[in-house]
Write a protein that holds these residues in place. Sequence first.
Motif, PDB file in Angstrom:
ATOM      1  N   UNK A  26     -20.191  15.816 -89.541  1.00 37.18           N
ATOM      2  CA  UNK A  26     -19.338  14.637 -89.457  1.00 37.18           C
ATOM      3  C   UNK A  26     -17.875  15.034 -89.314  1.00 37.18           C
ATOM      4  N   UNK A  27     -17.450  16.038 -90.067  1.00 42.16           N
ATOM      5  CA  UNK A  27     -16.059  16.481 -90.020  1.00 42.16           C
ATOM      6  C   UNK A  27     -15.705  17.011 -88.632  1.00 42.16           C
ATOM      7  N   UNK A  28     -16.567  17.828 -88.054  1.00 49.60           N
ATOM      8  CA  UNK A  28     -16.272  18.478 -86.781  1.00 49.60           C
ATOM      9  C   UNK A  28     -16.462  17.566 -85.584  1.00 49.60           C
ATOM     10  N   UNK A  29     -17.347  16.596 -85.696  1.00 50.39           N
ATOM     11  CA  UNK A  29     -17.625  15.697 -84.567  1.00 50.39           C
ATOM     12  C   UNK A  29     -16.804  14.422 -84.616  1.00 50.39           C
ATOM     13  N   UNK A  30     -16.311  14.064 -85.801  1.00 50.52           N
ATOM     14  CA  UNK A  30     -15.612  12.793 -85.954  1.00 50.52           C
ATOM     15  C   UNK A  30     -16.541  11.602 -85.912  1.00 50.52           C
ATOM     16  N   UNK A  31     -17.835  11.831 -86.110  1.00 51.05           N
ATOM     17  CA  UNK A  31     -18.831  10.768 -86.049  1.00 51.05           C
ATOM     18  C   UNK A  31     -19.699  10.799 -87.300  1.00 51.05           C
ATOM     19  N   UNK A  32     -20.288   9.661 -87.627  1.00 46.28           N
ATOM     20  CA  UNK A  32     -21.271   9.642 -88.701  1.00 46.28           C
ATOM     21  C   UNK A  32     -22.472  10.481 -88.257  1.00 46.28           C
ATOM     22  N   UNK A  33     -23.098  11.168 -89.199  1.00 46.77           N
ATOM     23  CA  UNK A  33     -24.149  12.112 -88.865  1.00 46.77           C
ATOM     24  C   UNK A  33     -25.236  11.499 -87.988  1.00 46.77           C
ATOM     25  N   UNK A  34     -25.715  10.333 -88.367  1.00 42.36           N
ATOM     26  CA  UNK A  34     -26.783   9.699 -87.591  1.00 42.36           C
ATOM     27  C   UNK A  34     -26.373   9.377 -86.179  1.00 42.36           C
ATOM     28  N   UNK A  35     -25.121   8.983 -85.990  1.00 41.62           N
ATOM     29  CA  UNK A  35     -24.638   8.679 -84.643  1.00 41.62           C
ATOM     30  C   UNK A  35     -24.564   9.941 -83.795  1.00 41.62           C
ATOM     31  N   UNK A  36     -24.100  11.039 -84.398  1.00 40.24           N
ATOM     32  CA  UNK A  36     -24.023  12.285 -83.638  1.00 40.24           C
ATOM     33  C   UNK A  36     -25.424  12.803 -83.304  1.00 40.24           C
ATOM     34  N   UNK A  37     -26.342  12.755 -84.269  1.00 35.80           N
ATOM     35  CA  UNK A  37     -27.718  13.188 -84.026  1.00 35.80           C
ATOM     36  C   UNK A  37     -28.362  12.357 -82.918  1.00 35.80           C
ATOM     37  N   UNK A  38     -28.118  11.051 -82.953  1.00 36.29           N
ATOM     38  CA  UNK A  38     -28.682  10.196 -81.914  1.00 36.29           C
ATOM     39  C   UNK A  38     -28.117  10.542 -80.547  1.00 36.29           C
ATOM     40  N   UNK A  39     -26.829  10.757 -80.486  1.00 39.61           N
ATOM     41  CA  UNK A  39     -26.170  11.038 -79.210  1.00 39.61           C
ATOM     42  C   UNK A  39     -26.589  12.388 -78.634  1.00 39.61           C
ATOM     43  N   UNK A  40     -26.670  13.405 -79.469  1.00 37.12           N
ATOM     44  CA  UNK A  40     -26.888  14.766 -78.987  1.00 37.12           C
ATOM     45  C   UNK A  40     -28.343  15.212 -78.973  1.00 37.12           C
ATOM     46  N   UNK A  41     -29.208  14.555 -79.750  1.00 43.01           N
ATOM     47  CA  UNK A  41     -30.594  15.016 -79.861  1.00 43.01           C
ATOM     48  C   UNK A  41     -31.604  13.910 -79.569  1.00 43.01           C
ATOM     49  N   UNK A  49     -37.480  27.249 -76.297  1.00 42.06           N
ATOM     50  CA  UNK A  49     -36.153  27.859 -76.275  1.00 42.06           C
ATOM     51  C   UNK A  49     -35.028  26.883 -76.008  1.00 42.06           C
ATOM     52  N   UNK A  50     -35.128  25.678 -76.587  1.00 39.81           N
ATOM     53  CA  UNK A  50     -34.023  24.726 -76.532  1.00 39.81           C
ATOM     54  C   UNK A  50     -34.103  23.678 -75.456  1.00 39.81           C
ATOM     55  N   UNK A  51     -35.175  23.693 -74.657  1.00 34.41           N
ATOM     56  CA  UNK A  51     -35.285  22.737 -73.540  1.00 34.41           C
ATOM     57  C   UNK A  51     -36.683  22.154 -73.503  1.00 34.41           C
ATOM     58  N   UNK A  52     -36.766  20.870 -73.189  1.00 30.60           N
ATOM     59  CA  UNK A  52     -38.076  20.238 -73.022  1.00 30.60           C
ATOM     60  C   UNK A  52     -37.965  19.127 -71.999  1.00 30.60           C
ATOM     61  N   UNK A  53     -38.925  19.084 -71.096  1.00 29.96           N
ATOM     62  CA  UNK A  53     -38.979  18.047 -70.062  1.00 29.96           C
ATOM     63  C   UNK A  53     -37.663  17.928 -69.299  1.00 29.96           C
ATOM     64  N   UNK A  54     -37.057  19.060 -69.013  1.00 30.90           N
ATOM     65  CA  UNK A  54     -35.827  19.064 -68.226  1.00 30.90           C
ATOM     66  C   UNK A  54     -34.563  18.764 -68.993  1.00 30.90           C
ATOM     67  N   UNK A  55     -34.675  18.550 -70.304  1.00 32.34           N
ATOM     68  CA  UNK A  55     -33.502  18.249 -71.129  1.00 32.34           C
ATOM     69  C   UNK A  55     -33.215  19.446 -72.035  1.00 32.34           C
ATOM     70  N   UNK A  56     -32.032  20.007 -71.939  1.00 30.42           N
ATOM     71  CA  UNK A  56     -31.666  21.145 -72.776  1.00 30.42           C
ATOM     72  C   UNK A  56     -30.745  20.695 -73.904  1.00 30.42           C
ATOM     73  N   UNK A  57     -31.132  21.059 -75.130  1.00 28.64           N
ATOM     74  CA  UNK A  57     -30.344  20.744 -76.313  1.00 28.64           C
ATOM     75  C   UNK A  57     -29.585  21.972 -76.795  1.00 28.64           C
TER      76      UNK A  57
END
Length: 432
Positions: free
Chosen positions: A230-245, A319-327
């Motif tokens: 949250x500190x590094x992203x400036x977002x609430x944890x759930x919002x960042x997790x939703x956006x990035x994962x 290794x960090x990617x599935x169905x063409x989406x890399x996380x």
Amino acid sequence: MKKLVLLLLSLSVTACVVSVSDNSRPSSQQQKPEVAIDNKQGFSEQRLLRINTKMQEYIDQGKLAGIMTLVARNDETVHFAAQGMQDLAAGKPMQRDTIFRIYSMSKPITTVAALTLWEQGKFHMNDPVAWYLPEFANMKVYVSGSGEDMILEDAKSPIRIIDLFTHTAGFSYGFSGSEVDKLYRASPMMQGKTQPENVLSELAKLPLNHQPGTQWNYGVSTDVIGFLVEKLSGMKLGDYVEQEILEPLGMLDTGFYVPADKAHRLAEIYTMNKSRSTVVMENEPLGDYLQNPAVHNGGGGMVSTMDDYLIFARMLLNDGEVDGVRILGRKTVEYMRSNHLPESMLPYSSGAPGQGFGLAMSVSMDPSQMLHMASAGNFGWAGLASTYFRIDPVENMIIIGMAQFIPSGTYRYTDDLRNLSYQALIDSSNKE
């Protein structure tokens, strides 16, 4: 926030099988010696049916209300079964879209969120946590004694971010009889009397169990990682997790609470009463999960489904990617699933022979020392309410079990699931 720290006190075969009954168990004819057995991605489909039989025993004996199991290999689901009930009283069977409280299986998701920030250069693993969360600047460490006679000393080194990932920071969960854990249980934070903005300062008042980086001790480290995100992203944890994962991977039923229109899919949660009977659990850790909490508990606050968690596990296996989406990048995932403990700390727990610890997950290091089947390098974790996952890069395999019974480990269905999955392997390699 209320009940936040109650969690700290606890810490398809040939066809998919749904609500398996006794009639669905393999017949004696099916259990003949293996001749002309169908092979699916290197598995004996006949042997996979043993999973159904064993899981049904737990249900028929009244131990677990329902169990969902899945085994995948080479990106194909080779076994899925939803057995028993999602809600016993309502007579509602377990369904593939049932939503589960995954508790500590939230940790790998929070960890991946933090690693996306690491990949952006937002922090270094050896950075002191206090650079970002100043509440942890001057930590004390328990030495001896209790109460007014307790002796503390200054931390000899700062808590590093890597210490959070590996549970070597010195934090606790408050469930043991140690003097430090007694302080955890007496803390206003533990009693649900702390405002969200004061959680870290209250935690920092408690002494560490040991000098940072010197021992493995399971505790609230991943919760602190959530605050770091949250500190590094400036977002609430759930919002960042939703956006990035979650959104990129299509994990539409995973989050920190269950929306009203999905509440009917949330499984009931059970425990054992004094008569050793399975009953509905009252005052479940972290509440009923039906409202968006003030604090998104990165260490244990998420819900998910079998298919959603399978997507997440496939991402890690691939290794960090599935169905063409890399996380994540390949080397990041390799780092995450590698043992980070020195020889002196192995195994990470007396109850985990042959295992080391990566980032928020255990890692199998010496299968000959383990108490169930494994490959070197397989990794995963479990949740307080009897959810479980394991990923095996050697066999290119994923094993997931979902139930809702607290505490985890009361019934060893996950050990059975793991052994029964491995015993069904009959090929000599992981190639099709």
